[in-house]
Design an enzyme around this catalytic site. Structure first.
Site, mmCIF file in Angstrom:
data_model
loop_
_atom_site.group_PDB
_atom_site.id
_atom_site.type_symbol
_atom_site.label_atom_id
_atom_site.label_comp_id
_atom_site.label_asym_id
_atom_site.label_seq_id
_atom_site.Cartn_x
_atom_site.Cartn_y
_atom_site.Cartn_z
ATOM 1 N N ASP A 1 0.805 -1.227 0.000
ATOM 2 C CA ASP A 1 0.000 0.000 0.000
ATOM 3 C C ASP A 1 0.838 1.277 0.000
ATOM 4 O O ASP A 1 0.435 2.300 0.561
ATOM 5 C CB ASP A 1 -0.965 0.021 1.203
ATOM 6 N N GLU A 2 1.983 1.231 -0.616
ATOM 7 C CA GLU A 2 2.872 2.401 -0.651
ATOM 8 C C GLU A 2 2.402 3.444 -1.658
ATOM 9 O O GLU A 2 2.926 4.562 -1.696
ATOM 10 C CB GLU A 2 4.305 1.968 -1.010
ATOM 11 N N GLY A 3 1.430 3.049 -2.514
ATOM 12 C CA GLY A 3 0.986 3.957 -3.576
ATOM 13 C C GLY A 3 1.554 3.540 -4.933
ATOM 14 O O GLY A 3 1.703 4.369 -5.830
ATOM 15 N N ALA B 1 -3.865 -7.878 -3.732
ATOM 16 C CA ALA B 1 -3.446 -6.507 -3.992
ATOM 17 C C ALA B 1 -4.654 -5.599 -4.179
ATOM 18 O O ALA B 1 -5.694 -6.030 -4.670
ATOM 19 C CB ALA B 1 -2.587 -6.461 -5.256
ATOM 20 N N GLY B 2 -4.491 -4.354 -3.800
ATOM 21 C CA GLY B 2 -5.510 -3.339 -4.075
ATOM 22 C C GLY B 2 -4.768 -2.064 -4.428
ATOM 23 O O GLY B 2 -4.129 -1.470 -3.578
ATOM 24 N N HIS B 3 -4.784 -1.717 -5.695
ATOM 25 C CA HIS B 3 -4.038 -0.531 -6.159
ATOM 26 C C HIS B 3 -5.036 0.559 -6.537
ATOM 27 O O HIS B 3 -5.853 0.379 -7.441
ATOM 28 C CB HIS B 3 -3.140 -0.903 -7.345
ATOM 29 N N GLY C 1 -10.813 -3.203 3.320
ATOM 30 C CA GLY C 1 -11.420 -2.116 4.109
ATOM 31 C C GLY C 1 -10.936 -2.079 5.547
ATOM 32 O O GLY C 1 -11.380 -1.247 6.342
ATOM 33 N N SER D 1 5.338 12.366 -4.007
ATOM 34 C CA SER D 1 3.910 12.452 -4.296
ATOM 35 C C SER D 1 3.238 13.237 -3.183
ATOM 36 O O SER D 1 3.500 13.007 -2.003
ATOM 37 C CB SER D 1 3.346 11.030 -4.392
ATOM 38 N N LYS E 1 2.700 10.230 -0.223
ATOM 39 C CA LYS E 1 1.929 10.726 0.925
ATOM 40 C C LYS E 1 2.686 11.734 1.780
ATOM 41 O O LYS E 1 2.477 11.822 2.996
ATOM 42 C CB LYS E 1 1.407 9.546 1.749
ATOM 43 N N THR F 1 -5.785 -11.692 3.372
ATOM 44 C CA THR F 1 -6.917 -11.022 2.744
ATOM 45 C C THR F 1 -8.021 -12.029 2.402
ATOM 46 O O THR F 1 -9.072 -11.640 1.906
ATOM 47 C CB THR F 1 -6.469 -10.329 1.446
ATOM 48 N N ARG G 1 2.999 -28.644 -7.052
ATOM 49 C CA ARG G 1 2.822 -29.224 -8.394
ATOM 50 C C ARG G 1 1.434 -29.827 -8.608
ATOM 51 O O ARG G 1 1.268 -30.818 -9.291
ATOM 52 C CB ARG G 1 3.936 -30.237 -8.687
HETATM 53 P P1 GDP Z 1 -0.798 0.348 -3.557
HETATM 54 O O1 GDP Z 1 -1.385 -0.930 -3.115
HETATM 55 O O2 GDP Z 1 0.675 0.426 -3.298
HETATM 56 O O3 GDP Z 1 -1.120 0.713 -4.976
HETATM 57 O O4 GDP Z 1 -1.436 1.482 -2.627
HETATM 58 P P2 GDP Z 1 -2.999 1.584 -2.181
HETATM 59 O O5 GDP Z 1 -3.795 2.057 -3.325
HETATM 60 O O6 GDP Z 1 -3.434 0.359 -1.498
HETATM 61 O O7 GDP Z 1 -2.877 2.664 -1.038
HETATM 62 C C1 GDP Z 1 -2.346 3.931 -1.258
HETATM 63 C C2 GDP Z 1 -3.417 4.985 -0.959
HETATM 64 O O8 GDP Z 1 -2.836 6.258 -0.869
HETATM 65 C C3 GDP Z 1 -4.467 5.102 -2.052
HETATM 66 O O9 GDP Z 1 -5.702 5.410 -1.483
HETATM 67 C C4 GDP Z 1 -3.953 6.263 -2.903
HETATM 68 O O10 GDP Z 1 -4.992 6.945 -3.575
HETATM 69 C C5 GDP Z 1 -3.352 7.136 -1.862
HETATM 70 N N1 GDP Z 1 -2.201 7.937 -2.279
HETATM 71 C C6 GDP Z 1 -1.179 7.611 -3.100
HETATM 72 N N2 GDP Z 1 -0.258 8.594 -3.138
HETATM 73 C C7 GDP Z 1 -0.710 9.563 -2.316
HETATM 74 C C8 GDP Z 1 -0.184 10.828 -1.888
HETATM 75 O O11 GDP Z 1 0.908 11.244 -2.267
HETATM 76 N N3 GDP Z 1 -0.938 11.542 -1.003
HETATM 77 C C9 GDP Z 1 -2.143 11.103 -0.543
HETATM 78 N N4 GDP Z 1 -2.796 11.856 0.312
HETATM 79 N N5 GDP Z 1 -2.654 9.919 -0.919
HETATM 80 C C10 GDP Z 1 -1.941 9.159 -1.767
HETATM 81 P P1 IMO Z 2 -0.880 -4.172 -2.273
HETATM 82 O O1 IMO Z 2 -0.441 -4.697 -3.601
HETATM 83 C C1 IMO Z 2 -0.941 -4.643 2.060
HETATM 84 C C2 IMO Z 2 -0.977 -8.719 3.631
HETATM 85 C C3 IMO Z 2 -2.248 -9.158 4.318
HETATM 86 C C4 IMO Z 2 -1.664 -10.140 5.323
HETATM 87 C C5 IMO Z 2 -0.530 -10.803 4.548
HETATM 88 C C6 IMO Z 2 -0.909 -12.110 3.887
HETATM 89 O O2 IMO Z 2 -2.179 -3.471 -2.290
HETATM 90 O O3 IMO Z 2 0.221 -3.392 -1.625
HETATM 91 P P2 IMO Z 2 -2.406 -12.825 1.828
HETATM 92 O O4 IMO Z 2 -3.799 -12.481 1.443
HETATM 93 O O5 IMO Z 2 -1.387 -12.448 0.817
HETATM 94 O O6 IMO Z 2 -2.267 -14.250 2.254
HETATM 95 O O7 IMO Z 2 -2.103 -11.972 3.144
HETATM 96 O O8 IMO Z 2 -0.166 -9.869 3.533
HETATM 97 N N1 IMO Z 2 -1.181 -8.213 2.254
HETATM 98 C C7 IMO Z 2 -1.126 -6.915 1.925
HETATM 99 N N2 IMO Z 2 -0.966 -5.827 2.707
HETATM 100 N N3 IMO Z 2 -1.034 -4.522 0.723
HETATM 101 C C8 IMO Z 2 -1.164 -5.601 -0.074
HETATM 102 O O9 IMO Z 2 -1.141 -5.518 -1.417
HETATM 103 C C9 IMO Z 2 -1.256 -6.873 0.536
HETATM 104 N N4 IMO Z 2 -1.407 -8.136 0.066
HETATM 105 C C10 IMO Z 2 -1.348 -8.932 1.123
HETATM 106 O O10 IMO Z 2 -2.892 -8.092 4.942
HETATM 107 O O11 IMO Z 2 -1.096 -9.451 6.388
HETATM 108 MG MG MG Z 3 -2.856 -1.634 -1.813
#
Ligand code: GDP
Ligand code: IMO
Ligand code: MG
Length: 420
Positions: A12-14, A38-40, A299, A405, A328, A128, A142
Protein backbone atom coordinates in the site's frame (compact mmCIF):
# COMPACT_ATOMS: atom_id res chain seq x y z
CA UNK A 1 14.83 -3.19 -20.65
CA UNK A 2 12.33 -3.94 -17.94
CA UNK A 3 12.01 -1.22 -15.32
CA UNK A 4 10.47 -2.27 -12.04
CA UNK A 5 8.17 -0.52 -9.59
CA UNK A 6 7.73 -2.16 -6.24
CA UNK A 7 6.78 -1.41 -2.64
CA UNK A 8 9.55 -1.22 -0.04
CA UNK A 9 7.36 -1.54 3.06
CA UNK A 10 4.39 -3.78 3.93
CA UNK A 11 2.33 -2.90 0.86
CA UNK A 12 0.00 0.00 0.00
CA UNK A 13 2.87 2.40 -0.65
CA UNK A 14 0.99 3.96 -3.58
CA UNK A 15 2.41 1.72 -6.31
CA UNK A 16 -0.74 1.90 -8.43
CA UNK A 17 -0.65 5.69 -8.64
CA UNK A 18 3.02 5.77 -9.65
CA UNK A 19 2.60 2.96 -12.21
CA UNK A 20 -0.35 4.78 -13.76
CA UNK A 21 1.66 7.99 -13.93
CA UNK A 22 4.71 6.38 -15.53
CA UNK A 23 2.75 3.99 -17.78
CA UNK A 24 2.66 6.62 -20.48
CA UNK A 25 6.39 6.15 -21.04
CA UNK A 26 6.15 2.37 -21.56
CA UNK A 27 4.58 -0.05 -24.05
CA UNK A 28 3.76 -2.95 -21.73
CA UNK A 29 2.80 -2.80 -18.07
CA UNK A 30 3.22 -6.20 -16.45
CA UNK A 31 2.19 -7.69 -13.13
CA UNK A 32 4.65 -10.42 -12.09
CA UNK A 33 3.42 -11.82 -8.76
CA UNK A 34 0.62 -11.75 -6.21
CA UNK A 35 -3.03 -11.77 -7.06
CA UNK A 36 -6.27 -10.21 -5.87
CA UNK A 37 -4.80 -9.69 -2.40
CA UNK A 38 -3.45 -6.51 -3.99
CA UNK A 39 -5.51 -3.34 -4.07
CA UNK A 40 -4.04 -0.53 -6.16
CA UNK A 41 -5.95 2.74 -5.98
CA UNK A 42 -5.88 5.38 -8.69
CA UNK A 43 -7.62 8.73 -8.98
CA UNK A 44 -8.01 9.78 -12.57
CA UNK A 45 -9.82 13.01 -13.32
CA UNK A 46 -11.28 12.87 -9.82
CA UNK A 47 -12.66 9.36 -10.24
CA UNK A 48 -11.50 6.54 -7.98
CA UNK A 49 -10.54 3.11 -9.35
CA UNK A 50 -9.23 0.11 -7.41
CA UNK A 51 -7.37 -2.61 -9.32
CA UNK A 52 -6.64 -6.07 -7.92
CA UNK A 53 -5.30 -8.21 -10.76
CA UNK A 54 -5.25 -5.89 -13.75
CA UNK A 55 -2.07 -3.82 -14.13
CA UNK A 56 -2.33 -0.10 -13.44
CA UNK A 57 -1.55 0.85 -17.04
CA UNK A 58 -5.07 -0.11 -18.14
CA UNK A 59 -6.25 3.50 -18.32
CA UNK A 60 -3.70 4.48 -20.95
CA UNK A 61 -4.64 4.18 -24.58
CA UNK A 62 -2.35 2.12 -26.76
CA UNK A 63 -0.67 0.29 -23.86
CA UNK A 64 -0.61 -3.45 -23.32
CA UNK A 65 -1.32 -4.71 -19.82
CA UNK A 66 0.13 -8.12 -19.17
CA UNK A 67 -0.65 -10.55 -16.36
CA UNK A 68 2.51 -12.62 -16.01
CA UNK A 69 2.96 -16.28 -15.10
CA UNK A 70 3.92 -15.38 -11.51
CA UNK A 71 0.46 -13.99 -10.79
CA UNK A 72 -2.39 -16.05 -9.34
CA UNK A 73 -5.77 -15.34 -10.88
CA UNK A 74 -9.23 -15.61 -9.40
CA UNK A 75 -11.49 -15.70 -12.48
CA UNK A 76 -14.39 -14.23 -10.50
CA UNK A 77 -12.51 -11.15 -9.31
CA UNK A 78 -10.72 -10.70 -12.63
CA UNK A 79 -13.98 -10.76 -14.55
CA UNK A 80 -15.61 -8.38 -12.08
CA UNK A 81 -12.71 -5.99 -12.53
CA UNK A 82 -12.95 -6.21 -16.31
CA UNK A 83 -16.71 -5.65 -16.28
CA UNK A 84 -16.42 -2.68 -13.92
CA UNK A 85 -13.83 -1.03 -16.12
CA UNK A 86 -15.70 -1.73 -19.32
CA UNK A 87 -18.85 -0.27 -17.79
CA UNK A 88 -16.82 2.92 -17.38
CA UNK A 89 -15.76 2.85 -21.01
CA UNK A 90 -12.25 1.52 -20.45
CA UNK A 91 -11.72 -0.96 -23.30
CA UNK A 92 -10.02 -3.76 -21.39
CA UNK A 93 -10.22 -6.54 -23.96
CA UNK A 94 -7.78 -5.09 -26.46
CA UNK A 95 -5.43 -3.84 -23.74
CA UNK A 96 -5.10 -7.06 -21.73
CA UNK A 97 -2.95 -10.16 -22.31
CA UNK A 98 -2.62 -13.08 -19.91
CA UNK A 99 0.18 -15.63 -19.56
CA UNK A 100 -1.11 -19.18 -19.98
CA UNK A 101 1.07 -20.16 -17.05
CA UNK A 102 -0.59 -17.98 -14.41
CA UNK A 103 -2.07 -20.26 -11.73
CA UNK A 104 -5.79 -20.29 -10.98
CA UNK A 105 -7.37 -19.61 -7.61
CA UNK A 106 -10.17 -22.15 -7.15
CA UNK A 107 -13.20 -21.54 -4.93
CA UNK A 108 -11.82 -24.22 -2.60
CA UNK A 109 -8.52 -22.33 -2.31
CA UNK A 110 -10.44 -19.43 -0.79
CA UNK A 111 -12.23 -21.76 1.61
CA UNK A 112 -8.91 -23.34 2.61
CA UNK A 113 -7.45 -19.87 3.23
CA UNK A 114 -10.36 -18.99 5.52
CA UNK A 115 -10.27 -22.37 7.30
CA UNK A 116 -6.52 -22.10 7.89
CA UNK A 117 -6.82 -18.58 9.27
CA UNK A 118 -9.74 -19.53 11.52
CA UNK A 119 -7.73 -22.46 12.92
CA UNK A 120 -4.85 -20.14 13.89
CA UNK A 121 -6.93 -18.07 16.31
CA UNK A 122 -4.93 -15.15 17.70
CA UNK A 123 -1.83 -15.97 15.71
CA UNK A 124 -3.58 -15.67 12.35
CA UNK A 125 -1.64 -13.99 9.54
CA UNK A 126 -4.43 -11.55 8.76
CA UNK A 127 -4.67 -12.85 5.18
CA UNK A 128 -6.92 -11.02 2.74
CA UNK A 129 -8.71 -14.41 2.38
CA UNK A 130 -8.40 -14.32 -1.39
CA UNK A 131 -6.95 -17.84 -1.51
CA UNK A 132 -3.38 -16.66 -2.16
CA UNK A 133 -1.52 -18.98 0.25
CA UNK A 134 -3.30 -22.22 -0.74
CA UNK A 135 -2.93 -21.41 -4.46
CA UNK A 136 0.82 -20.82 -4.26
CA UNK A 137 1.07 -23.97 -2.12
CA UNK A 138 -0.55 -25.97 -4.90
CA UNK A 139 1.69 -24.29 -7.46
CA UNK A 140 4.90 -25.28 -5.66
CA UNK A 141 3.31 -28.59 -4.66
CA UNK A 142 2.82 -29.22 -8.39
CA UNK A 143 -0.92 -29.65 -8.12
CA UNK A 144 -2.06 -26.30 -9.49
CA UNK A 145 -4.26 -25.45 -12.44
CA UNK A 146 -3.13 -22.76 -14.83
CA UNK A 147 -5.27 -20.43 -16.86
CA UNK A 148 -4.01 -22.09 -20.05
CA UNK A 149 -5.72 -25.26 -18.80
CA UNK A 150 -9.16 -23.73 -19.30
CA UNK A 151 -8.69 -24.20 -23.06
CA UNK A 152 -7.59 -27.84 -22.74
CA UNK A 153 -9.85 -30.90 -23.08
CA UNK A 154 -8.90 -32.33 -19.71
CA UNK A 155 -9.68 -29.15 -17.74
CA UNK A 156 -12.69 -30.63 -15.92
CA UNK A 157 -10.77 -33.77 -14.99
CA UNK A 158 -7.95 -31.70 -13.54
CA UNK A 159 -10.42 -29.43 -11.75
CA UNK A 160 -12.30 -32.31 -10.12
CA UNK A 161 -9.06 -33.93 -9.01
CA UNK A 162 -7.79 -30.78 -7.30
CA UNK A 163 -11.19 -30.00 -5.81
CA UNK A 164 -11.45 -33.46 -4.29
CA UNK A 165 -7.96 -33.05 -2.77
CA UNK A 166 -9.14 -29.79 -1.24
CA UNK A 167 -12.33 -31.34 0.13
CA UNK A 168 -10.24 -34.03 1.79
CA UNK A 169 -7.95 -31.40 3.26
CA UNK A 170 -10.90 -29.41 4.55
CA UNK A 171 -11.92 -32.35 6.68
CA UNK A 172 -8.90 -31.60 8.86
CA UNK A 173 -10.46 -28.26 9.74
CA UNK A 174 -13.69 -27.96 11.60
CA UNK A 175 -14.92 -25.31 9.21
CA UNK A 176 -18.36 -24.78 7.67
CA UNK A 177 -18.48 -23.72 4.06
CA UNK A 178 -20.74 -23.35 1.09
CA UNK A 179 -19.26 -24.19 -2.30
CA UNK A 180 -22.02 -24.51 -4.87
CA UNK A 181 -22.74 -20.86 -5.60
CA UNK A 182 -19.07 -19.87 -5.71
CA UNK A 183 -18.37 -22.77 -8.05
CA UNK A 184 -21.17 -21.70 -10.37
CA UNK A 185 -19.82 -18.14 -10.52
CA UNK A 186 -16.32 -19.45 -11.06
CA UNK A 187 -17.29 -21.52 -14.10
CA UNK A 188 -19.32 -18.66 -15.54
CA UNK A 189 -16.29 -16.39 -15.23
CA UNK A 190 -14.01 -19.03 -16.78
CA UNK A 191 -16.34 -19.27 -19.78
CA UNK A 192 -16.17 -15.50 -20.32
CA UNK A 193 -12.41 -15.34 -19.82
CA UNK A 194 -11.89 -17.86 -22.63
CA UNK A 195 -12.15 -15.04 -25.13
CA UNK A 196 -9.28 -13.05 -23.59
CA UNK A 197 -5.90 -13.29 -25.23
CA UNK A 198 -3.53 -15.82 -23.68
CA UNK A 199 0.14 -16.14 -24.61
CA UNK A 200 3.17 -18.35 -24.07
CA UNK A 201 5.04 -16.26 -21.48
CA UNK A 202 8.66 -16.64 -22.51
CA UNK A 203 8.26 -15.98 -26.22
CA UNK A 204 5.78 -13.18 -25.75
CA UNK A 205 7.85 -11.10 -23.35
CA UNK A 206 11.25 -11.78 -24.87
CA UNK A 207 10.06 -11.03 -28.39
CA UNK A 208 8.62 -7.77 -27.06
CA UNK A 209 12.00 -6.95 -25.54
CA UNK A 210 13.81 -7.85 -28.72
CA UNK A 211 11.63 -5.55 -30.76
CA UNK A 212 12.53 -2.67 -28.45
CA UNK A 213 9.32 -2.49 -26.42
CA UNK A 214 9.65 -0.72 -23.09
CA UNK A 215 8.28 -2.77 -20.22
CA UNK A 216 7.28 -1.62 -16.74
CA UNK A 217 6.90 -4.37 -14.16
CA UNK A 218 4.37 -3.58 -11.43
CA UNK A 219 4.91 -5.18 -8.04
CA UNK A 220 2.17 -6.06 -5.60
CA UNK A 221 2.45 -6.17 -1.81
CA UNK A 222 5.77 -4.93 -0.42
CA UNK A 223 9.25 -6.32 0.20
CA UNK A 224 8.61 -6.75 3.93
CA UNK A 225 5.83 -9.19 2.94
CA UNK A 226 8.21 -11.26 0.78
CA UNK A 227 7.96 -15.00 1.47
CA UNK A 228 11.74 -15.36 1.93
CA UNK A 229 12.87 -12.02 3.29
CA UNK A 230 9.79 -10.51 4.94
CA UNK A 231 8.62 -10.78 8.54
CA UNK A 232 8.02 -14.52 8.25
CA UNK A 233 5.53 -16.09 8.86
CA UNK A 234 3.54 -12.83 8.69
CA UNK A 235 4.09 -12.47 4.96
CA UNK A 236 2.34 -13.24 1.71
CA UNK A 237 3.06 -16.41 -0.26
CA UNK A 238 5.05 -14.98 -3.16
CA UNK A 239 8.40 -13.33 -3.66
CA UNK A 240 7.62 -9.65 -3.97
CA UNK A 241 11.14 -8.41 -4.77
CA UNK A 242 13.02 -7.55 -7.97
CA UNK A 243 14.22 -11.14 -8.38
CA UNK A 244 10.59 -12.19 -8.81
CA UNK A 245 10.34 -10.10 -11.98
CA UNK A 246 12.60 -12.64 -13.70
CA UNK A 247 10.63 -15.69 -12.57
CA UNK A 248 7.27 -13.98 -12.78
CA UNK A 249 7.67 -12.79 -16.36
CA UNK A 250 10.22 -15.20 -17.80
CA UNK A 251 13.08 -12.79 -18.46
CA UNK A 252 16.77 -12.95 -17.60
CA UNK A 253 18.36 -10.67 -14.95
CA UNK A 254 20.32 -8.79 -17.63
CA UNK A 255 17.05 -7.29 -18.78
CA UNK A 256 16.32 -5.50 -15.51
CA UNK A 257 16.81 -1.74 -15.82
CA UNK A 258 15.75 0.80 -13.23
CA UNK A 259 14.32 -0.43 -9.94
CA UNK A 260 11.95 2.20 -8.61
CA UNK A 261 11.24 1.62 -4.93
CA UNK A 262 8.19 3.25 -3.38
CA UNK A 263 7.89 4.22 0.25
CA UNK A 264 5.35 6.25 2.10
CA UNK A 265 6.72 9.23 4.03
CA UNK A 266 5.59 7.24 7.08
CA UNK A 267 4.69 3.55 7.38
CA UNK A 268 1.63 1.31 7.47
CA UNK A 269 0.84 -2.36 7.70
CA UNK A 270 -2.43 -4.25 7.44
CA UNK A 271 -2.81 -7.67 9.03
CA UNK A 272 -0.77 -9.27 11.80
CA UNK A 273 2.97 -9.39 12.40
CA UNK A 274 5.92 -7.29 13.53
CA UNK A 275 5.92 -3.53 12.94
CA UNK A 276 8.64 -2.01 15.14
CA UNK A 277 7.76 1.64 14.50
CA UNK A 278 4.01 1.20 14.95
CA UNK A 279 2.29 3.96 16.93
CA UNK A 280 -0.51 2.46 18.95
CA UNK A 281 -1.60 5.81 20.33
CA UNK A 282 -3.40 8.97 19.25
CA UNK A 283 -0.51 9.86 16.92
CA UNK A 284 -1.02 6.59 15.02
CA UNK A 285 -4.74 7.24 15.05
CA UNK A 286 -4.14 10.69 13.55
CA UNK A 287 -1.94 9.20 10.80
CA UNK A 288 -4.72 6.75 9.97
CA UNK A 289 -7.30 9.50 9.84
CA UNK A 290 -5.26 12.01 7.86
CA UNK A 291 -3.89 9.36 5.51
CA UNK A 292 -7.27 7.60 5.11
CA UNK A 293 -5.44 4.40 5.94
CA UNK A 294 -8.02 1.71 5.29
CA UNK A 295 -7.28 -1.36 3.14
CA UNK A 296 -8.19 -1.05 -0.55
CA UNK A 297 -9.02 -4.76 -0.74
CA UNK A 298 -10.50 -5.54 2.67
CA UNK A 299 -11.42 -2.12 4.11
CA UNK A 300 -9.55 -3.02 7.30
CA UNK A 301 -7.94 -0.14 9.25
CA UNK A 302 -4.22 -0.08 8.52
CA UNK A 303 -1.77 0.00 11.41
CA UNK A 304 0.27 3.23 11.25
CA UNK A 305 3.66 4.43 12.43
CA UNK A 306 6.72 6.48 11.52
CA UNK A 307 9.00 5.53 8.65
CA UNK A 308 11.37 2.66 9.46
CA UNK A 309 14.83 3.24 7.95
CA UNK A 310 16.53 -0.01 9.04
CA UNK A 311 13.71 -1.88 7.24
CA UNK A 312 13.92 0.44 4.22
CA UNK A 313 17.67 0.02 4.03
CA UNK A 314 17.16 -3.76 4.07
CA UNK A 315 14.59 -3.67 1.28
CA UNK A 316 16.71 -1.28 -0.81
CA UNK A 317 19.54 -3.83 -0.57
CA UNK A 318 17.40 -6.85 -1.57
CA UNK A 319 15.86 -5.07 -4.52
CA UNK A 320 18.83 -3.11 -5.83
CA UNK A 321 16.73 0.04 -5.78
CA UNK A 322 18.09 2.67 -8.17
CA UNK A 323 15.44 5.36 -7.63
CA UNK A 324 13.22 6.17 -4.68
CA UNK A 325 9.73 7.60 -4.74
CA UNK A 326 8.19 9.04 -1.57
CA UNK A 327 4.42 9.08 -1.42
CA UNK A 328 1.93 10.73 0.92
CA UNK A 329 4.32 13.53 1.86
CA UNK A 330 1.22 15.75 2.16
CA UNK A 331 -0.08 13.71 5.09
CA UNK A 332 2.80 14.74 7.35
CA UNK A 333 1.59 18.35 7.00
CA UNK A 334 -0.90 17.52 9.71
CA UNK A 335 1.94 17.21 12.24
CA UNK A 336 4.31 19.93 13.50
CA UNK A 337 7.06 17.39 13.69
CA UNK A 338 7.33 13.72 12.87
CA UNK A 339 9.62 10.84 13.74
CA UNK A 340 11.86 8.64 11.69
CA UNK A 341 13.17 5.39 13.06
CA UNK A 342 16.92 5.39 12.44
CA UNK A 343 17.98 2.39 14.53
CA UNK A 344 16.57 -0.56 16.43
CA UNK A 345 17.50 -1.14 20.05
CA UNK A 346 17.58 -4.88 20.73
CA UNK A 347 18.77 -6.27 24.09
CA UNK A 348 20.15 -2.80 24.89
CA UNK A 349 22.25 -2.64 21.72
CA UNK A 350 21.59 -0.24 18.86
CA UNK A 351 21.71 -1.68 15.38
CA UNK A 352 20.37 -0.94 11.93
CA UNK A 353 20.15 -4.64 11.03
CA UNK A 354 16.89 -6.58 11.09
CA UNK A 355 17.07 -9.56 13.44
CA UNK A 356 16.16 -13.10 12.33
CA UNK A 357 13.34 -13.25 14.83
CA UNK A 358 11.28 -10.12 14.52
CA UNK A 359 8.22 -11.78 16.00
CA UNK A 360 9.43 -12.56 19.51
CA UNK A 361 12.41 -10.22 19.89
CA UNK A 362 11.57 -6.95 21.57
CA UNK A 363 12.61 -4.22 19.14
CA UNK A 364 12.67 -0.64 20.41
CA UNK A 365 12.73 1.94 17.65
CA UNK A 366 15.17 4.83 18.07
CA UNK A 367 13.73 8.02 16.62
CA UNK A 368 15.03 11.30 15.27
CA UNK A 369 12.47 14.07 14.85
CA UNK A 370 12.06 16.33 11.84
CA UNK A 371 10.04 19.50 11.36
CA UNK A 372 7.11 19.22 9.00
CA UNK A 373 6.41 21.47 6.05
CA UNK A 374 3.42 23.50 4.97
CA UNK A 375 1.51 22.90 1.78
CA UNK A 376 3.59 21.46 -1.01
CA UNK A 377 3.27 23.40 -4.24
CA UNK A 378 3.53 21.51 -7.49
CA UNK A 379 6.87 23.06 -8.41
CA UNK A 380 10.33 21.60 -8.75
CA UNK A 381 11.48 23.21 -5.50
CA UNK A 382 10.49 21.43 -2.34
CA UNK A 383 9.79 23.28 0.89
CA UNK A 384 13.04 23.53 2.85
CA UNK A 385 11.93 21.10 5.58
CA UNK A 386 10.82 18.50 3.04
CA UNK A 387 14.11 18.90 1.18
CA UNK A 388 15.94 18.25 4.47
CA UNK A 389 13.94 15.05 4.96
CA UNK A 390 14.58 13.92 1.38
CA UNK A 391 18.30 14.61 1.73
CA UNK A 392 18.42 12.61 4.98
CA UNK A 393 16.71 9.62 3.33
CA UNK A 394 19.00 9.80 0.31
CA UNK A 395 22.07 9.73 2.55
CA UNK A 396 20.81 6.94 4.78
CA UNK A 397 19.67 4.77 1.89
CA UNK A 398 22.38 5.83 -0.52
CA UNK A 399 19.79 6.22 -3.24
CA UNK A 400 18.40 9.23 -5.06
CA UNK A 401 14.78 10.32 -4.50
CA UNK A 402 13.27 10.88 -7.95
CA UNK A 403 9.70 11.80 -7.10
CA UNK A 404 7.64 13.04 -4.21
CA UNK A 405 3.91 12.45 -4.30
CA UNK A 406 1.75 15.03 -2.55
CA UNK A 407 -1.79 13.82 -3.13
CA UNK A 408 -3.72 10.87 -4.56
CA UNK A 409 -4.37 12.46 -7.98
CA UNK A 410 -2.43 11.51 -11.10
CA UNK A 411 -0.88 14.98 -11.37
CA UNK A 412 -0.08 15.45 -7.68
CA UNK A 413 3.54 14.54 -8.11
CA UNK A 414 6.82 16.39 -8.03
CA UNK A 415 9.47 14.97 -10.34
CA UNK A 416 12.89 15.81 -8.98
CA UNK A 417 14.57 14.00 -11.86
CA UNK A 418 13.19 12.33 -14.96
CA UNK A 419 12.74 8.59 -14.42
CA UNK A 420 12.68 7.79 -18.11
P1 GDP B 1 -0.80 0.35 -3.56
O1 GDP B 1 -1.38 -0.93 -3.11
O2 GDP B 1 0.67 0.43 -3.30
O3 GDP B 1 -1.12 0.71 -4.98
O4 GDP B 1 -1.44 1.48 -2.63
P2 GDP B 1 -3.00 1.58 -2.18
O5 GDP B 1 -3.80 2.06 -3.32
O6 GDP B 1 -3.43 0.36 -1.50
O7 GDP B 1 -2.88 2.66 -1.04
C1 GDP B 1 -2.35 3.93 -1.26
C2 GDP B 1 -3.42 4.98 -0.96
O8 GDP B 1 -2.84 6.26 -0.87
C3 GDP B 1 -4.47 5.10 -2.05
O9 GDP B 1 -5.70 5.41 -1.48
C4 GDP B 1 -3.95 6.26 -2.90
O10 GDP B 1 -4.99 6.95 -3.57
C5 GDP B 1 -3.35 7.14 -1.86
N1 GDP B 1 -2.20 7.94 -2.28
C6 GDP B 1 -1.18 7.61 -3.10
N2 GDP B 1 -0.26 8.59 -3.14
C7 GDP B 1 -0.71 9.56 -2.32
C8 GDP B 1 -0.18 10.83 -1.89
O11 GDP B 1 0.91 11.24 -2.27
N3 GDP B 1 -0.94 11.54 -1.00
C9 GDP B 1 -2.14 11.10 -0.54
N4 GDP B 1 -2.80 11.86 0.31
N5 GDP B 1 -2.65 9.92 -0.92
C10 GDP B 1 -1.94 9.16 -1.77
P1 IMO C 1 -0.88 -4.17 -2.27
O1 IMO C 1 -0.44 -4.70 -3.60
C1 IMO C 1 -0.94 -4.64 2.06
C2 IMO C 1 -0.98 -8.72 3.63
C3 IMO C 1 -2.25 -9.16 4.32
C4 IMO C 1 -1.66 -10.14 5.32
C5 IMO C 1 -0.53 -10.80 4.55
C6 IMO C 1 -0.91 -12.11 3.89
O2 IMO C 1 -2.18 -3.47 -2.29
O3 IMO C 1 0.22 -3.39 -1.62
P2 IMO C 1 -2.41 -12.82 1.83
O4 IMO C 1 -3.80 -12.48 1.44
O5 IMO C 1 -1.39 -12.45 0.82
O6 IMO C 1 -2.27 -14.25 2.25
O7 IMO C 1 -2.10 -11.97 3.14
O8 IMO C 1 -0.17 -9.87 3.53
N1 IMO C 1 -1.18 -8.21 2.25
C7 IMO C 1 -1.13 -6.92 1.92
N2 IMO C 1 -0.97 -5.83 2.71
N3 IMO C 1 -1.03 -4.52 0.72
C8 IMO C 1 -1.16 -5.60 -0.07
O9 IMO C 1 -1.14 -5.52 -1.42
C9 IMO C 1 -1.26 -6.87 0.54
N4 IMO C 1 -1.41 -8.14 0.07
C10 IMO C 1 -1.35 -8.93 1.12
O10 IMO C 1 -2.89 -8.09 4.94
O11 IMO C 1 -1.10 -9.45 6.39
MG1 MG D 1 -2.86 -1.63 -1.81
Amino acid sequence: MVDVILGLQWGDEGKGKIVDYLADKYDIIARFQGGPNAGHTLYIEGKKYVLHTIPSGIFREGKTNYIGNGVVIDPITLLKEIENLEAQNIPVKNRLIISKRANLILPTHKILDAASEASKGNSKIGSTLKGIGPTYMDKTGRNGLRIGDILQDDFMVKYELLKSKHLQLLQVYNYDFELEEAEEQWFEAIEKLKSYQQVESVYYINEALKSGKRILAEGAQGSMLDIDFGTYPFVTSSNTITAAVCTGLGISPQNIGEVIGITKAYCTRVGGGPFPSELEDEVGEKLRKEGAEFGATTGRPRRCGWIDLPALNYTCIINGVTKLVITKADILNAFDEFGICTQYKIDGIETNELPFDMVNKKIEPVYSYFKSWGNIENTQTLPQELQAYVTYLEKYLNTKVSMVSNGPGREQLIELEAIK
